[in-house]
Write a protein that holds these residues in place. Structure first.
Motif, PDB file in Angstrom:
ATOM      1  N   VAL A  12      -5.265  -9.389 -15.201  1.00 11.55           N
ATOM      2  CA  VAL A  12      -4.260  -9.720 -14.184  1.00 11.55           C
ATOM      3  C   VAL A  12      -3.088  -8.757 -14.307  1.00 11.55           C
ATOM      4  N   ARG A  13      -2.645  -8.513 -15.537  1.00 10.80           N
ATOM      5  CA  ARG A  13      -1.510  -7.600 -15.742  1.00 10.80           C
ATOM      6  C   ARG A  13      -1.852  -6.178 -15.353  1.00 10.80           C
ATOM      7  N   ASN A  14      -3.079  -5.736 -15.591  1.00  7.69           N
ATOM      8  CA  ASN A  14      -3.441  -4.334 -15.390  1.00  7.69           C
ATOM      9  C   ASN A  14      -4.023  -4.032 -14.016  1.00  7.69           C
ATOM     10  N   ILE A  15      -4.551  -5.041 -13.324  1.00  4.92           N
ATOM     11  CA  ILE A  15      -5.211  -4.786 -12.043  1.00  4.92           C
ATOM     12  C   ILE A  15      -4.537  -5.534 -10.904  1.00  4.92           C
ATOM     13  N   VAL A  16      -4.403  -6.838 -11.017  1.00  9.32           N
ATOM     14  CA  VAL A  16      -3.929  -7.662  -9.907  1.00  9.32           C
ATOM     15  C   VAL A  16      -2.457  -7.396  -9.611  1.00  9.32           C
ATOM     16  N   VAL A  17      -1.625  -7.392 -10.614  1.00  9.63           N
ATOM     17  CA  VAL A  17      -0.182  -7.205 -10.399  1.00  9.63           C
ATOM     18  C   VAL A  17       0.128  -5.838  -9.773  1.00  9.63           C
ATOM     19  N   PRO A  18      -0.439  -4.737 -10.263  1.00  7.78           N
ATOM     20  CA  PRO A  18      -0.162  -3.453  -9.590  1.00  7.78           C
ATOM     21  C   PRO A  18      -0.634  -3.415  -8.131  1.00  7.78           C
ATOM     22  N   ILE A  19      -1.767  -4.036  -7.830  1.00  5.88           N
ATOM     23  CA  ILE A  19      -2.250  -4.054  -6.448  1.00  5.88           C
ATOM     24  C   ILE A  19      -1.296  -4.858  -5.574  1.00  5.88           C
ATOM     25  N   VAL A  20      -0.837  -5.998  -6.053  1.00  6.91           N
ATOM     26  CA  VAL A  20       0.116  -6.817  -5.294  1.00  6.91           C
ATOM     27  C   VAL A  20       1.418  -6.047  -5.087  1.00  6.91           C
ATOM     28  N   VAL A  21       1.883  -5.363  -6.123  1.00  2.43           N
ATOM     29  CA  VAL A  21       3.118  -4.576  -6.003  1.00  2.43           C
ATOM     30  C   VAL A  21       2.941  -3.462  -4.974  1.00  2.43           C
ATOM     31  N   LEU A  22       1.797  -2.778  -4.987  1.00  2.00           N
ATOM     32  CA  LEU A  22       1.543  -1.718  -4.005  1.00  2.00           C
ATOM     33  C   LEU A  22       1.499  -2.262  -2.579  1.00  2.00           C
ATOM     34  N   VAL A  23       0.868  -3.404  -2.377  1.00  2.00           N
ATOM     35  CA  VAL A  23       0.784  -3.992  -1.038  1.00  2.00           C
ATOM     36  C   VAL A  23       2.176  -4.384  -0.545  1.00  2.00           C
ATOM     37  N   VAL A  24       2.969  -4.992  -1.408  1.00  2.00           N
ATOM     38  CA  VAL A  24       4.327  -5.387  -1.019  1.00  2.00           C
ATOM     39  C   VAL A  24       5.177  -4.152  -0.734  1.00  2.00           C
ATOM     40  N   ALA A  25       5.089  -3.136  -1.583  1.00  2.00           N
ATOM     41  CA  ALA A  25       5.862  -1.913  -1.368  1.00  2.00           C
ATOM     42  C   ALA A  25       5.443  -1.235  -0.066  1.00  2.00           C
ATOM     43  N   TRP A  26       4.153  -1.219   0.237  1.00  2.00           N
ATOM     44  CA  TRP A  26       3.654  -0.613   1.475  1.00  2.00           C
ATOM     45  C   TRP A  26       4.226  -1.341   2.691  1.00  2.00           C
ATOM     46  N   ASN A  27       4.216  -2.678   2.651  1.00  2.00           N
ATOM     47  CA  ASN A  27       4.746  -3.451   3.769  1.00  2.00           C
ATOM     48  C   ASN A  27       6.247  -3.263   3.920  1.00  2.00           C
ATOM     49  N   VAL A  28       6.972  -3.201   2.832  1.00  2.00           N
ATOM     50  CA  VAL A  28       8.420  -2.986   2.901  1.00  2.00           C
ATOM     51  C   VAL A  28       8.710  -1.599   3.462  1.00  2.00           C
ATOM     52  N   LEU A  29       7.956  -0.602   3.017  1.00  2.00           N
ATOM     53  CA  LEU A  29       8.140   0.766   3.516  1.00  2.00           C
ATOM     54  C   LEU A  29       7.932   0.825   5.023  1.00  2.00           C
ATOM     55  N   TRP A  30       6.862   0.232   5.530  1.00  2.00           N
ATOM     56  CA  TRP A  30       6.599   0.281   6.971  1.00  2.00           C
ATOM     57  C   TRP A  30       7.606  -0.542   7.755  1.00  2.00           C
TER      58      TRP A  30
END
Length: 66
Positions: A12-30
């Motif tokens: 969860v720390r190494n896979i799920v959390v970074p993916i969630v962070v990337l998705v949130v950052a992508w949505n905030v950027l757009w």
């Protein structure tokens, strides 16, 4: 918070959390880019309207003189 983080499984720390962070950052950027684009489009349209209004005023003043 540190205890909660350490209690998570490593996958969860190494896979799920970074993916969630990337998705949130992508949505905030757009969202930010969309907002900036909307403001620029509004300013462009406002400048066009002001330019047309200025041209009309100039033409009406010239027509009134002659």
């Amino acid at each position: 918070m540190a205890e909660f983080w350490k209690s998570l499984p490593s996958w969860v720390r190494n896979i799920v959390v970074p993916i969630v962070v990337l998705v949130v950052a992508w949505n905030v950027l757009w969202a930010v880019l969309g907002l900036v684009g909307a403001v620029i489009a509004f300013a462009f349209k406002a400048l066009i309207v002001v330019g047309i209004a200025a041209a009309v005023v100039i033409l009406v003043k010239k027509a009134a003189k002659s």
